[in-house]
Design a protein around this motif. Structure first.
Motif, PDB file in Angstrom:
ATOM      1  N   LEU A  88      -4.069   6.920   7.775  1.00 47.75           N
ATOM      2  CA  LEU A  88      -3.502   5.844   6.957  1.00 47.75           C
ATOM      3  C   LEU A  88      -4.639   5.293   6.105  1.00 47.75           C
ATOM      4  O   LEU A  88      -5.593   4.725   6.645  1.00 47.75           O
ATOM      5  CB  LEU A  88      -2.928   4.743   7.843  1.00 47.75           C
ATOM      6  N   PHE A  89      -4.541   5.497   4.802  1.00 46.53           N
ATOM      7  CA  PHE A  89      -5.607   5.036   3.907  1.00 46.53           C
ATOM      8  C   PHE A  89      -5.487   3.541   3.635  1.00 46.53           C
ATOM      9  O   PHE A  89      -4.393   2.971   3.702  1.00 46.53           O
ATOM     10  CB  PHE A  89      -5.556   5.818   2.592  1.00 46.53           C
ATOM     11  N   GLN A  90      -6.636   2.964   3.285  1.00 44.98           N
ATOM     12  CA  GLN A  90      -6.712   1.519   3.066  1.00 44.98           C
ATOM     13  C   GLN A  90      -5.687   1.039   2.038  1.00 44.98           C
ATOM     14  O   GLN A  90      -5.016   0.050   2.239  1.00 44.98           O
ATOM     15  CB  GLN A  90      -8.124   1.161   2.604  1.00 44.98           C
ATOM     16  N   ASN A  91      -5.571   1.795   0.921  1.00 44.84           N
ATOM     17  CA  ASN A  91      -4.640   1.363  -0.129  1.00 44.84           C
ATOM     18  C   ASN A  91      -3.308   2.116  -0.048  1.00 44.84           C
ATOM     19  O   ASN A  91      -2.533   2.099  -0.991  1.00 44.84           O
ATOM     20  CB  ASN A  91      -5.272   1.544  -1.512  1.00 44.84           C
ATOM     21  N   GLY A  92      -3.084   2.788   1.053  1.00 40.67           N
ATOM     22  CA  GLY A  92      -1.851   3.557   1.220  1.00 40.67           C
ATOM     23  C   GLY A  92      -1.950   4.962   0.677  1.00 40.67           C
ATOM     24  O   GLY A  92      -1.534   5.907   1.319  1.00 40.67           O
ATOM     25  N   ALA A  93      -2.512   5.093  -0.541  1.00 37.84           N
ATOM     26  CA  ALA A  93      -2.680   6.406  -1.195  1.00 37.84           C
ATOM     27  C   ALA A  93      -1.372   7.194  -1.233  1.00 37.84           C
ATOM     28  O   ALA A  93      -1.361   8.408  -1.032  1.00 37.84           O
ATOM     29  CB  ALA A  93      -3.799   7.214  -0.514  1.00 37.84           C
ATOM     30  N   LEU A 139      13.294   5.111  -3.383  1.00 33.33           N
ATOM     31  CA  LEU A 139      12.432   4.289  -4.238  1.00 33.33           C
ATOM     32  C   LEU A 139      11.132   5.045  -4.533  1.00 33.33           C
ATOM     33  O   LEU A 139      10.777   5.993  -3.841  1.00 33.33           O
ATOM     34  CB  LEU A 139      12.110   2.963  -3.538  1.00 33.33           C
ATOM     35  N   TRP A 140      10.445   4.551  -5.578  1.00 32.98           N
ATOM     36  CA  TRP A 140       9.146   5.128  -5.929  1.00 32.98           C
ATOM     37  C   TRP A 140       8.048   4.193  -5.395  1.00 32.98           C
ATOM     38  O   TRP A 140       8.288   2.980  -5.287  1.00 32.98           O
ATOM     39  CB  TRP A 140       9.026   5.279  -7.448  1.00 32.98           C
ATOM     40  N   PRO A 141       6.874   4.710  -5.082  1.00 30.84           N
ATOM     41  CA  PRO A 141       5.815   3.861  -4.525  1.00 30.84           C
ATOM     42  C   PRO A 141       5.550   2.603  -5.356  1.00 30.84           C
ATOM     43  O   PRO A 141       5.293   1.533  -4.800  1.00 30.84           O
ATOM     44  CB  PRO A 141       4.598   4.793  -4.503  1.00 30.84           C
ATOM     45  N   ALA A 142       5.628   2.727  -6.681  1.00 31.05           N
ATOM     46  CA  ALA A 142       5.346   1.569  -7.534  1.00 31.05           C
ATOM     47  C   ALA A 142       6.377   0.458  -7.358  1.00 31.05           C
ATOM     48  O   ALA A 142       6.132  -0.688  -7.760  1.00 31.05           O
ATOM     49  CB  ALA A 142       5.290   2.002  -9.001  1.00 31.05           C
ATOM     50  N   GLU A 143       7.521   0.793  -6.787  1.00 26.78           N
ATOM     51  CA  GLU A 143       8.577  -0.207  -6.611  1.00 26.78           C
ATOM     52  C   GLU A 143       8.463  -0.956  -5.282  1.00 26.78           C
ATOM     53  O   GLU A 143       9.283  -1.812  -4.989  1.00 26.78           O
ATOM     54  CB  GLU A 143       9.955   0.472  -6.681  1.00 26.78           C
ATOM     55  N   LEU A 144       7.460  -0.613  -4.489  1.00 28.71           N
ATOM     56  CA  LEU A 144       7.330  -1.209  -3.151  1.00 28.71           C
ATOM     57  C   LEU A 144       6.297  -2.336  -3.149  1.00 28.71           C
ATOM     58  O   LEU A 144       5.317  -2.296  -3.894  1.00 28.71           O
ATOM     59  CB  LEU A 144       6.878  -0.144  -2.144  1.00 28.71           C
ATOM     60  N   GLY A 147       3.117  -4.619   1.636  1.00 23.95           N
ATOM     61  CA  GLY A 147       3.461  -4.401   3.043  1.00 23.95           C
ATOM     62  C   GLY A 147       4.334  -3.170   3.222  1.00 23.95           C
ATOM     63  O   GLY A 147       4.159  -2.398   4.175  1.00 23.95           O
ATOM     64  N   MET A 148       5.289  -2.994   2.286  1.00 29.43           N
ATOM     65  CA  MET A 148       6.161  -1.812   2.383  1.00 29.43           C
ATOM     66  C   MET A 148       5.368  -0.533   2.132  1.00 29.43           C
ATOM     67  O   MET A 148       5.590   0.483   2.789  1.00 29.43           O
ATOM     68  CB  MET A 148       7.315  -1.925   1.379  1.00 29.43           C
ATOM     69  N   GLN A 149       4.436  -0.600   1.182  1.00 27.65           N
ATOM     70  CA  GLN A 149       3.604   0.591   0.929  1.00 27.65           C
ATOM     71  C   GLN A 149       2.822   0.971   2.183  1.00 27.65           C
ATOM     72  O   GLN A 149       2.701   2.164   2.518  1.00 27.65           O
ATOM     73  CB  GLN A 149       2.639   0.312  -0.225  1.00 27.65           C
ATOM     74  N   LYS A 150       2.282  -0.045   2.865  1.00 26.08           N
ATOM     75  CA  LYS A 150       1.529   0.238   4.093  1.00 26.08           C
ATOM     76  C   LYS A 150       2.437   0.880   5.132  1.00 26.08           C
ATOM     77  O   LYS A 150       2.041   1.803   5.849  1.00 26.08           O
ATOM     78  CB  LYS A 150       0.945  -1.064   4.663  1.00 26.08           C
ATOM     79  N   ARG A 151       3.669   0.395   5.223  1.00 27.79           N
ATOM     80  CA  ARG A 151       4.584   0.944   6.228  1.00 27.79           C
ATOM     81  C   ARG A 151       5.002   2.374   5.878  1.00 27.79           C
ATOM     82  O   ARG A 151       5.112   3.231   6.752  1.00 27.79           O
ATOM     83  CB  ARG A 151       5.804   0.026   6.382  1.00 27.79           C
ATOM     84  N   VAL A 152       5.227   2.605   4.569  1.00 36.92           N
ATOM     85  CA  VAL A 152       5.559   3.981   4.153  1.00 36.92           C
ATOM     86  C   VAL A 152       4.363   4.901   4.431  1.00 36.92           C
ATOM     87  O   VAL A 152       4.532   6.033   4.916  1.00 36.92           O
ATOM     88  CB  VAL A 152       5.960   4.024   2.663  1.00 36.92           C
ATOM     89  N   ALA A 153       3.170   4.397   4.133  1.00 31.30           N
ATOM     90  CA  ALA A 153       1.973   5.209   4.395  1.00 31.30           C
ATOM     91  C   ALA A 153       1.823   5.483   5.894  1.00 31.30           C
ATOM     92  O   ALA A 153       1.414   6.579   6.302  1.00 31.30           O
ATOM     93  CB  ALA A 153       0.728   4.496   3.862  1.00 31.30           C
ATOM     94  N   THR A 172      -5.672  -4.851   5.435  1.00 32.09           N
ATOM     95  CA  THR A 172      -6.340  -5.441   4.270  1.00 32.09           C
ATOM     96  C   THR A 172      -5.328  -5.774   3.175  1.00 32.09           C
ATOM     97  O   THR A 172      -4.467  -4.962   2.856  1.00 32.09           O
ATOM     98  CB  THR A 172      -7.399  -4.464   3.718  1.00 32.09           C
ATOM     99  N   GLY A 173      -5.442  -6.962   2.631  1.00 34.50           N
ATOM    100  CA  GLY A 173      -4.581  -7.351   1.506  1.00 34.50           C
ATOM    101  C   GLY A 173      -3.202  -7.830   1.917  1.00 34.50           C
ATOM    102  O   GLY A 173      -2.367  -8.086   1.053  1.00 34.50           O
ATOM    103  N   LEU A 174      -2.944  -7.935   3.215  1.00 35.41           N
ATOM    104  CA  LEU A 174      -1.623  -8.389   3.660  1.00 35.41           C
ATOM    105  C   LEU A 174      -1.704  -9.821   4.181  1.00 35.41           C
ATOM    106  O   LEU A 174      -2.748 -10.264   4.669  1.00 35.41           O
ATOM    107  CB  LEU A 174      -1.105  -7.472   4.782  1.00 35.41           C
TER     108      LEU A 174
END
Lengths: 257, 261
Positions: A88-93, A139-144, A147-153, A172-174
């Motif tokens: 799991l990358f820091q920024n989700g990636a 959905l597309w990653p940009a639409e999340l 927190g949702m991006q982290k969960r998808v990641a 980080t960032g949450l």
């Protein structure tokens, strides 16, 4: 607990030019446990994990997974060992060009472990494990949100059922509530998979929530290991200063005034 | 004396740096091409890149070729009128378009449109850890990102150039018949009679080579970009500049190979 640790680092070294980042890192992560690696910015936490995952070539030392020295393995076997890891990358990636369901099932699709038409259902199933509904699939990653991006990641990291998972600054960032949610999910999924977890974090609350064990890295070396619960009163001045976030202590920041 | 030595040392460093870069790009190209020899093949990525080059670039390349053909007919006419050779306009237009202008102009447009896009997309993936994420998901980033783009652009650009050739000649035809008093039949006869298969084939071979360079430099600059948004911006500029230079330089070499006597 097996005698052979899931992950063992012996004298791991890495320098970028004249800057020595890892100066002989020694660490053992018991199978089925959750290890948290703490340390200041630039102390070498991420580089350690990237060395294990083969993203950075270490200058020296040994990396063993299940007692097997990665550097000594033939390429295909090494790939097979790393194939059972997740990250799991820091920024989700997350991959911007793919919808959520393809992100989640990326590895399964790439390795043709499931047909494409079954992947969406599989993604919905894994997303449910991280508390997201099936409506997120398209959905597309940009639409999340963050927190949702982290969960998808997180869903992507666990979809293929790894037995060794790395988490790079998962909170980080949450906001504190979302950070606690992510921590809870990490603990749940790691237990459900029966996996070994290695997390990098600055967040002490997060470290106590997700870690069984903790290790402190300072100036490229592991200076302390112990139970995560002991953070803050470990008896090691470096660890205690870091855990309490104190300005005064053996760790000094080079600030230009 | 010291100044002279400094200048020689600087020249030496520049030469070594250039050799290093050329070597690194060559290794990068070899690794990417080796992805064509064994699976996995990422057909979806190939199809996406192919469509982006061959289909979505049609308007920009088509318009450019059309206006180039029109301007060429006009310029040839006014220039040749000085020698009473106005009748050669159709011949000049078709030869110039198929041998030189069609491939070069299409490739330059693709360098600006596709090469820049490849660099920006892959560069953004690099600085946001998406390329590292591919590796952790047991996917070779070179095979997934680079090989399909190079293969698709190399194959698609000749098709695009074929369209550019037709539209470029059509541009000349429009001006020739609409403004310069050529008859339609006479202009077309002059075009067809003068054209040889080699003229078109050489242009298509050039297009394939240019397509390879555009995709290679776009992917290389993106893949090696560093340092956030500024790095991605620099990679995009570098991709367009380097591929444009390679297009023009290789165009000369290929022209020498095909047509020098």
């Amino acid at each position: 607990m097996s005698a052979v640790p899931k992950l063992r680092l012996v004298g791991l070294r890495k320098a970028f030019g004249a800057k020595v980042v890892l100066d002989g890192v020694d660490l053992e992560v018991p199978r089925g446990s959750s290890m948290v690696i703490l340390g200041g910015s630039g102390s070498g936490k991420s580089v350690t994990v990237k060395c294990v995952l083969g993203l950075i070539e270490p200058d020296g030392g040994r990396i063993e997974i299940d007692g097997r020295d990665l550097a000594a393995l033939p390429r295909a076997e090494r790939a097979a060992v790393l194939d059972r890891t997740g990250m799991l990358f820091q920024n989700g990636a997350l991959f911007d060009s793919l919808p959520v369901w393809e992100n989640v099932c990326f590895k399964l699709l790439a390795q043709k472990r499931i047909p494409r038409r079954a992947a969406r259902d599989k993604a919905a199933e894994v997303l449910a494990q991280v508390g997201l509904g099936p409506e997120v699939c398209d959905l597309w990653p940009a639409e999340l949100s963050g927190g949702m991006q982290k969960r998808v990641a997180l869903a992507r990291a666990i979809a293929a059922g790894p037995d060794l998972i790395f988490f790079d600054e998962p909170t980080t960032g949450l906001d504190p509530i979302m950070a606690a949610v992510i921590d809870g999910l990490i603990v749940d999924v790691v237990k459900r998979l029966g996996a070994t977890a290695v997390s990098i974090t600055h967040d002490m609350a997060s470290a106590r929530r997700i870690g069984d064990h903790a290790a402190m890295i300072h100036k490229g070396r592991i200076v302390w290991t112990g139970p995560a619960k002991a953070l803050g009163n470990s008896g090691n001045p470096l660890v205690d200063q870091f855990a309490r976030g104190e300005r005064e202590g053996p760790i000094t920041m080079d600030l230009r005034r | 004396m010291d100044r002279l030595l400094d200048a020689v040392a600087a020249l030496g460093r520049l030469s070594l740096g250039l050799c290093r870069s050329v070597g690194a790009v060559a290794v990068f190209a070899a690794v990417a091409l080796s992805g064509l020899l064994r699976p996995p093949f990422h057909a979806r990525n190939f199809a996406r890149a192919f469509a982006e080059v061959a289909y979505f670039s049609l308007p920009v390349v088509g318009l450019t070729a059309l206006f180039t053909g029109m301007a060429l007919a006009l310029q040839s006419y006014t220039g040749f009128a000085r020698f009473n050779a106005e009748g050669a306009v159709a011949n000049v237009v078709v030869l110039s378009i198929t041998r030189e202008l069609g491939p070069v102009i299409a490739a330059l447009m693709i360098a600006g449109r596709i090469g820049a896009a490849f660099a920006a997309e892959i560069g953004t993936m690099r600085v946001t850890d998406q390329i590292d994420a591919l590796s952790t998901l047991s996917t070779d980033p070179m095979r997934y990102l680079v090989t399909p783009r190079i293969a698709a652009t190399t194959l698609a650009l000749p098709l695009l150039v074929l369209v550019a050739d037709i539209l470029g000649v059509a541009g000349g035809f429009l001006i020739g018949t609409g403004k310069l008093d050529f008859t339609a039949a006479g202009y077309l006869r002059a075009t067809v009679d003068f054209l040889q298969a080699m003229d078109v084939v050489s242009g298509l071979v050039k297009a394939a080579v240019f397509g390879f360079f555009v995709a290679l430099m776009g992917c290389w600059c993106g893949y090696t970009s560093r340092g956030g948004a500024e790095g991605v911006g620099a990679a995009t500029t570098q991709a367009v500049v380097s591929s444009s230079i390679l297009i023009l330089a290789s165009n000369y070499v290929l022209t020498e190979l095909f047509f020098a006597r």
